[in-house]
Write an enzyme that holds these catalytic residues in place. Sequence first.
Site, PDB file in Angstrom:
ATOM      1  N   GLY A  58       1.029  -1.116   0.045  1.00 24.43           N
ATOM      2  CA  GLY A  58       0.056   0.013  -0.044  1.00 24.43           C
ATOM      3  C   GLY A  58       1.146   1.052  -0.015  1.00 24.43           C
ATOM      4  O   GLY A  58       1.625   1.364   0.672  1.00 24.43           O
ATOM      5  N   GLN A 198      -5.385  -9.192  -2.402  1.00 26.33           N
ATOM      6  CA  GLN A 198      -5.345  -7.944  -1.140  1.00 26.33           C
ATOM      7  C   GLN A 198      -7.100  -7.900  -0.503  1.00 26.33           C
ATOM      8  O   GLN A 198      -7.201  -7.698   0.570  1.00 26.33           O
ATOM      9  CB  GLN A 198      -4.762  -6.792  -1.570  1.00 26.33           C
ATOM     10  CG  GLN A 198      -3.408  -6.818  -1.630  1.00 26.33           C
ATOM     11  CD  GLN A 198      -2.924  -7.021  -3.361  1.00 26.33           C
ATOM     12  OE1 GLN A 198      -3.770  -7.691  -3.957  1.00 26.33           O
ATOM     13  NE2 GLN A 198      -1.744  -6.640  -3.648  1.00 26.33           N
ATOM     14  N   ASP A 239      -1.469   4.544  -6.549  1.00 31.43           N
ATOM     15  CA  ASP A 239       0.047   4.594  -6.128  1.00 31.43           C
ATOM     16  C   ASP A 239       0.940   5.695  -6.667  1.00 31.43           C
ATOM     17  O   ASP A 239       1.779   5.860  -6.129  1.00 31.43           O
ATOM     18  CB  ASP A 239       0.638   3.065  -6.642  1.00 31.43           C
ATOM     19  CG  ASP A 239      -0.008   2.098  -5.900  1.00 31.43           C
ATOM     20  OD1 ASP A 239      -1.012   1.328  -5.970  1.00 31.43           O
ATOM     21  OD2 ASP A 239       0.740   1.688  -5.114  1.00 31.43           O
TER      22      ASP A 239
HETATM   23  O1  MRU Z   1       0.748  -4.002  -4.559  1.00 30.79           O
HETATM   24  P1  MRU Z   1       0.060  -3.383  -3.448  1.00 30.79           P
HETATM   25  O2  MRU Z   1      -0.805  -4.185  -2.627  1.00 30.79           O
HETATM   26  O3  MRU Z   1       0.849  -2.469  -2.601  1.00 30.79           O
HETATM   27  O4  MRU Z   1      -0.888  -2.339  -4.151  1.00 30.79           O
HETATM   28  C1  MRU Z   1      -1.688  -1.314  -3.139  1.00 30.79           C
HETATM   29  C2  MRU Z   1      -2.629  -0.566  -4.099  1.00 30.79           C
HETATM   30  O5  MRU Z   1      -2.789  -0.749  -5.313  1.00 30.79           O
HETATM   31  C3  MRU Z   1      -3.389   0.358  -3.366  1.00 30.79           C
HETATM   32  O6  MRU Z   1      -4.670   0.568  -3.734  1.00 30.79           O
HETATM   33  C4  MRU Z   1      -2.680   1.796  -3.353  1.00 30.79           C
HETATM   34  O7  MRU Z   1      -1.492   1.689  -2.927  1.00 30.79           O
HETATM   35  C5  MRU Z   1      -3.273   2.749  -2.242  1.00 30.79           C
HETATM   36  S1  MRU Z   1      -3.372   2.177  -0.730  1.00 30.79           S
HETATM   37  C6  MRU Z   1      -3.913   3.496   0.267  1.00 30.79           C
END
Ligand code: MRU
Length: 340
Positions: A58, A198, A239
């Site tokens: 995240g 997730q 992200d």
């Molecule tokens: O691969 P991840 O689990 O790190 O991806 C996370 C996401 O895509 C979330 O939607 C994003 O980081 C926002 S978290 C508030």
Amino acid sequence: MMREDQLPRFDGVFAPVVYRDGGIDMVDQTVLPERTVVLRLTDVAEVAEAIRAMRVRGAPAIGITAAYGMVLGLEASEDPNRIAETLRETRPTAVNLTWAIERMLRTFERHKDESAADIRAAMLAEARRIHSEDIAANRKIGQCGAELLPTGARVMTICNTGALATGGYGTAYGIIRAAHEGGKLAMAYPCETRPRLQGARLTAWELLKDEIPFRLIADGAAGALMSRGGIDAVLAGADRIAANGDSANKIGTYGLAVLANHHGIPFYIVAPTSTIDPKTETGAKIEIEERSEDEILAPYGCRFAPDGASAWNPAFDVTPAELITGIITEKGVFTFPYGF
Ligand code: MRU
């Protein structure tokens, strides 16, 4: 499940990482929901491994972790630029990682002529400020976003944007939380979010913990649910948000935006302003992390695909700005054409 009062806390909320007595306490997100394990990290190599392996994930959460990682490295008298480089190389897409590291480097520059103890104190204070500010931003986002929802809202979301993905409280999840607390939420529909799941593993764990009503859906069920009139808004995290509003988020987000637009359903990106990257002009310039094909062929060690199969596994996709109804931040809601 570990009792709520045994989980790490910061500023009065559950937090995925906290800095305590010269180390980082981190909830290991690779073993949730089966087990709740709080890891103890004491050096930069462990922090880098934890980010790479997605023990913490995240965008805001990895930024905060990297900030605490900088503090750990300095405790061991490592060169701040080397620490920054090690942490920056862990995952390429989330801009919060670079944003937090650069903020920590600027803090070091301001204090570099002071005693080692004063430098360490200033760095820890800055990391904790980054953490506090993120939680405060999430609370504002939650209030602001909940106001946009109708009473009895049925909300779709993807990936995990909850306390686990942030300093605490959550972004898109924070809006779901605030809407629930305000009596406005009828149902949350988290997509399971293949291949890392997730939504199924982490968001469902948080929703259960927070006693928020939800029904998990397969990613492929999103269109069917929208077509039956079952969704009032889609809320997704980010992200990295480019200067023109194009937004990178978990793979599958772009598909949800296309579907939402087709069905006339508001599609919101929800993120703190630390996720906006004015140096990246458009989504085409955002580096998209590609992860191991094993995550698709044999998720969590359980092989589904036949031997000899290969897979393409981008972790994120980019939703073009024109498909986004609004970008909800702690500074308010931005709309197309986006000029941050
Ligand atoms: O691969 P991840 O689990 O790190 O991806 C996370 C996401 O895509 C979330 O939607 C994003 O980081 C926002 S978290 C508030």
